[in-house]
Write a protein that holds these residues in place. Sequence first.
Motif, PDB file in Angstrom:
ATOM      1  N   VAL A 132      -6.889  -1.083  -2.103  1.00 39.91           N
ATOM      2  CA  VAL A 132      -7.976  -0.459  -1.174  1.00 39.91           C
ATOM      3  C   VAL A 132      -7.155   0.267   0.081  1.00 39.91           C
ATOM      4  N   ARG A 133      -6.147  -0.510   0.692  1.00 42.07           N
ATOM      5  CA  ARG A 133      -5.728   0.083   1.986  1.00 42.07           C
ATOM      6  C   ARG A 133      -4.931   1.457   1.623  1.00 42.07           C
ATOM      7  N   ALA A 134      -4.374   1.640   0.478  1.00 44.05           N
ATOM      8  CA  ALA A 134      -3.793   2.830  -0.085  1.00 44.05           C
ATOM      9  C   ALA A 134      -4.813   4.126  -0.162  1.00 44.05           C
ATOM     10  N   GLY A 135      -6.157   3.615  -0.038  1.00 45.76           N
ATOM     11  CA  GLY A 135      -7.313   4.969  -0.112  1.00 45.76           C
ATOM     12  C   GLY A 135      -7.655   4.955  -1.557  1.00 45.76           C
ATOM     13  N   TYR A 136      -7.571   3.988  -2.485  1.00 48.66           N
ATOM     14  CA  TYR A 136      -7.779   4.077  -3.983  1.00 48.66           C
ATOM     15  C   TYR A 136      -8.980   3.232  -4.200  1.00 48.66           C
ATOM     16  N   ILE A 137      -9.800   3.504  -5.390  1.00 51.10           N
ATOM     17  CA  ILE A 137     -10.714   2.534  -5.786  1.00 51.10           C
ATOM     18  C   ILE A 137     -10.256   1.574  -6.873  1.00 51.10           C
ATOM     19  N   PRO A 138     -10.147   0.159  -6.647  1.00 52.68           N
ATOM     20  CA  PRO A 138      -9.904  -0.649  -7.500  1.00 52.68           C
ATOM     21  C   PRO A 138     -10.826  -0.930  -8.553  1.00 52.68           C
ATOM     22  N   GLN A 139     -10.752  -0.915  -9.884  1.00 52.45           N
ATOM     23  CA  GLN A 139     -11.544  -1.115 -10.910  1.00 52.45           C
ATOM     24  C   GLN A 139     -10.856  -2.438 -11.739  1.00 52.45           C
ATOM     25  N   PHE A 140     -11.533  -3.724 -11.468  1.00 53.33           N
ATOM     26  CA  PHE A 140     -10.999  -4.999 -11.444  1.00 53.33           C
ATOM     27  C   PHE A 140     -11.163  -5.369 -13.095  1.00 53.33           C
ATOM     28  N   ALA A 150       0.779  -1.161   0.057  1.00 49.85           N
ATOM     29  CA  ALA A 150       0.166  -0.044  -0.047  1.00 49.85           C
ATOM     30  C   ALA A 150       0.764   1.375   0.021  1.00 49.85           C
ATOM     31  N   LYS A 151       2.030   1.102   0.813  1.00 52.67           N
ATOM     32  CA  LYS A 151       2.943   2.339   0.977  1.00 52.67           C
ATOM     33  C   LYS A 151       3.611   2.612  -0.763  1.00 52.67           C
ATOM     34  N   TYR A 152       3.888   1.348  -1.127  1.00 48.83           N
ATOM     35  CA  TYR A 152       4.462   1.539  -2.681  1.00 48.83           C
ATOM     36  C   TYR A 152       3.533   2.108  -3.526  1.00 48.83           C
ATOM     37  N   TRP A 153       2.184   1.631  -3.669  1.00 50.29           N
ATOM     38  CA  TRP A 153       1.355   2.101  -4.577  1.00 50.29           C
ATOM     39  C   TRP A 153       1.127   3.443  -4.029  1.00 50.29           C
ATOM     40  N   SER A 154       1.007   3.795  -3.038  1.00 49.35           N
ATOM     41  CA  SER A 154       0.480   5.488  -2.391  1.00 49.35           C
ATOM     42  C   SER A 154       1.773   6.113  -3.070  1.00 49.35           C
ATOM     43  N   HIS A 155       2.908   5.845  -3.055  1.00 52.67           N
ATOM     44  CA  HIS A 155       4.005   6.795  -3.395  1.00 52.67           C
ATOM     45  C   HIS A 155       3.906   6.757  -4.918  1.00 52.67           C
ATOM     46  N   TRP A 156       3.982   6.004  -5.674  1.00 51.49           N
ATOM     47  CA  TRP A 156       3.987   6.008  -7.050  1.00 51.49           C
ATOM     48  C   TRP A 156       2.713   6.614  -7.536  1.00 51.49           C
ATOM     49  N   LEU A 157       1.460   6.275  -7.145  1.00 47.14           N
ATOM     50  CA  LEU A 157       0.175   6.940  -7.811  1.00 47.14           C
ATOM     51  C   LEU A 157       0.335   8.387  -7.035  1.00 47.14           C
ATOM     52  N   SER A 158       0.870   8.895  -6.180  1.00 44.56           N
ATOM     53  CA  SER A 158       1.158  10.282  -5.780  1.00 44.56           C
ATOM     54  C   SER A 158       2.147  10.872  -6.779  1.00 44.56           C
ATOM     55  N   SER A 159       3.088  10.173  -6.911  1.00 42.81           N
ATOM     56  CA  SER A 159       4.096  10.740  -7.818  1.00 42.81           C
ATOM     57  C   SER A 159       3.635  11.195  -9.172  1.00 42.81           C
ATOM     58  N   GLN A 160       2.566  10.425  -9.775  1.00 43.49           N
ATOM     59  CA  GLN A 160       2.054  10.566 -10.897  1.00 43.49           C
ATOM     60  C   GLN A 160       0.834  11.369 -11.007  1.00 43.49           C
ATOM     61  N   GLY A 161       0.611  12.086  -9.805  1.00 41.97           N
ATOM     62  CA  GLY A 161      -0.474  13.015  -9.778  1.00 41.97           C
ATOM     63  C   GLY A 161      -1.983  12.290  -9.539  1.00 41.97           C
ATOM     64  N   VAL A 162      -2.238  11.211  -9.000  1.00 43.03           N
ATOM     65  CA  VAL A 162      -3.290  10.423  -8.657  1.00 43.03           C
ATOM     66  C   VAL A 162      -3.763  10.779  -7.342  1.00 43.03           C
ATOM     67  N   PRO A 163      -4.840  11.308  -7.252  1.00 42.69           N
ATOM     68  CA  PRO A 163      -5.125  11.525  -5.853  1.00 42.69           C
ATOM     69  C   PRO A 163      -5.658  10.724  -5.215  1.00 42.69           C
ATOM     70  N   ARG A 164      -5.900  10.476  -4.078  1.00 46.82           N
ATOM     71  CA  ARG A 164      -6.577   9.181  -3.122  1.00 46.82           C
ATOM     72  C   ARG A 164      -8.091   9.482  -3.529  1.00 46.82           C
ATOM     73  N   ARG A 165      -8.923   8.314  -3.538  1.00 48.04           N
ATOM     74  CA  ARG A 165     -10.431   8.118  -3.828  1.00 48.04           C
ATOM     75  C   ARG A 165     -10.489   8.205  -5.429  1.00 48.04           C
ATOM     76  N   SER A 166      -9.340   8.184  -6.349  1.00 47.38           N
ATOM     77  CA  SER A 166      -9.517   8.000  -7.615  1.00 47.38           C
ATOM     78  C   SER A 166      -9.593   6.553  -7.796  1.00 47.38           C
ATOM     79  N   VAL A 167      -9.999   6.144  -9.230  1.00 50.35           N
ATOM     80  CA  VAL A 167     -10.224   4.922  -9.505  1.00 50.35           C
ATOM     81  C   VAL A 167      -8.904   4.441 -10.366  1.00 50.35           C
ATOM     82  N   VAL A 168      -8.441   3.231  -9.875  1.00 48.90           N
ATOM     83  CA  VAL A 168      -7.263   2.688 -10.540  1.00 48.90           C
ATOM     84  C   VAL A 168      -7.496   1.342 -10.984  1.00 48.90           C
ATOM     85  N   GLY A 169      -7.222   1.224 -12.405  1.00 44.71           N
ATOM     86  CA  GLY A 169      -7.350  -0.230 -12.888  1.00 44.71           C
ATOM     87  C   GLY A 169      -6.314  -1.144 -12.656  1.00 44.71           C
TER      88      GLY A 169
END
Length: 539
Positions: free
Chosen positions: A92-100, A55-74
């Motif tokens: 989900v733990r990182a605060g994002y909405i997974p689209q499977f 979750a920390k890994y994905w939080s770091h990468w997504l934030s570095s890409q300008g993707v805010p929390r509560r965004s949909v991530v495929g």
Amino acid sequence: MSLYRTHISILSDIAHSHPEANAFQVPQYHPATTEILRWHPVTYSRFFADVEHFAKYWSHWLSSQGVPRRSVVGVWLGGSTYLDCVHIYSIVRAGYIPQFFSLRLPEPTIIFELLAKSSGKALIYDDSFSSTMPSSASVPIKVAADIRTESITDFSLPPIVEPHHGDDTLMIFHTSGSTSGQPKVIRCSYSWWDACLTKSRECVVPKNPARQDVTIWMGSMCHIGQTFMFSGSLQHASCTVQTSSQAFSSSELMDMVARCGLNRMNIFPTFLVKHLRTSRQDPKLLGMLQNLDEIFYSGLMLGQEDEEWVHRHGIKLRNCFGNTECGAMLLSDPEWKGLNAPLVPMDGTSYGFFPIASSSESTSGHQNANNRFLELVILSTSPDCPDPALRAADGHYHTGDLFIEVSPGRYVSRGRDDDWIKSETSLRCDTKAIEDNVRVTCPDLIEDCIVVGNGRPSPTLFIEMKAGLSEEKVKKDIVRRTRQFHARRYLHEKITSTRFIVVVPKNTLPRTASKGNIRRRAVEETYKVELDRIYGVEY
């Protein structure tokens, strides 16, 4: 706003209350063969720690890409391994909405189209798709790598439990069949999932609370079935064994019983039947099946011969009726002592069984004056009623699934009142869409056609060919003309080989007496031997 349970909050609780309990048994394979050498246990404390780490890994990468929390991530993964589960939970733990997205959707173009429908901001994908990824994607993309041993920059995560509106989206699935060239988006809200957690817990209650239940992976975590069943196992601190495949062998089943302590199975009937039939010649396997606490199956009905074998030998089965939109809905009556136990609605739900206006001709080919067909309708007052976008004008969700009431409050499934069939893993396929495409693209080749394949890996097209044509050329022309249509469909919906096209003489397919429509179920039964040969398996 309210506090709702999620699979993440439950995992946190279990990891603290049962830290040393095994959450998984993960296979280690021989480097040169597919032989499983051993299974390695993964405790709940380790599982939760891995989820936090990822979750920390994905939080770091997504934030570095300008993707805010509560965004949909495929999330486009196989969904059948421990690491897949860690990735899925960590998003989900990182605060994002997974689209499977299932691996059964192998076309990246469709993935990006569906992601755009949900305003998705990034895509995490299985490494096997790296060669198909466009050089310039519409959103940031990243391979779902194993980063367990990597040092991760400490990154703050949101609270495990925080207030949400009940209709806020927690995660997004898709229908298992395509409509107009795409599956439909299914948004799962916090309140809906909270209700489903109650149902999933009920589905897998241990028979012996003094010991840990050990079960198996049913399917992909990118589909609701496995996500639902695993959330139930999670609530009981049960252990899930990762199998080599959905179609694991009977020898692997026996190995899991002996080495992993397997005492129950969640499985689709197509795969269960193979073990049941092997048990007719293998007394040791039969004894192991008899000693399982429960075999929980869903998606399709067992054949009468298999039902009789199970009943005669005391194998403990439980049938579940469910779908992607609602999760589990009906369970077989535990008080029923005879064959073919009817289904009853799960506790806490609010369902209607309403008579249909049409006849049963579309599903059975004839009228039965003694049985009235009822459609299962999920009422708007039921806590598991799916997203409002999926409901009918009356506010309720109409499943299209038909039943007969065999005694008050007890029901037996009688198929669907439409042209959809189910594959071997209960994934849906719109046969009419395939037939209509063939009729539009090949009017000079066919007199009529029908698609069958209920309970099979993929559909088969039966055609009544126009006179004077070459059978092999017609098959090849149909494949060529319909190729673009099938390119956008799930793997289990595709017809891309002449092997799955059967030519029969004009007016030989079984038809209804009143309207002359080809009877799908009758075609399945009449040509069963031919279909068995096509799929290369014994049924």
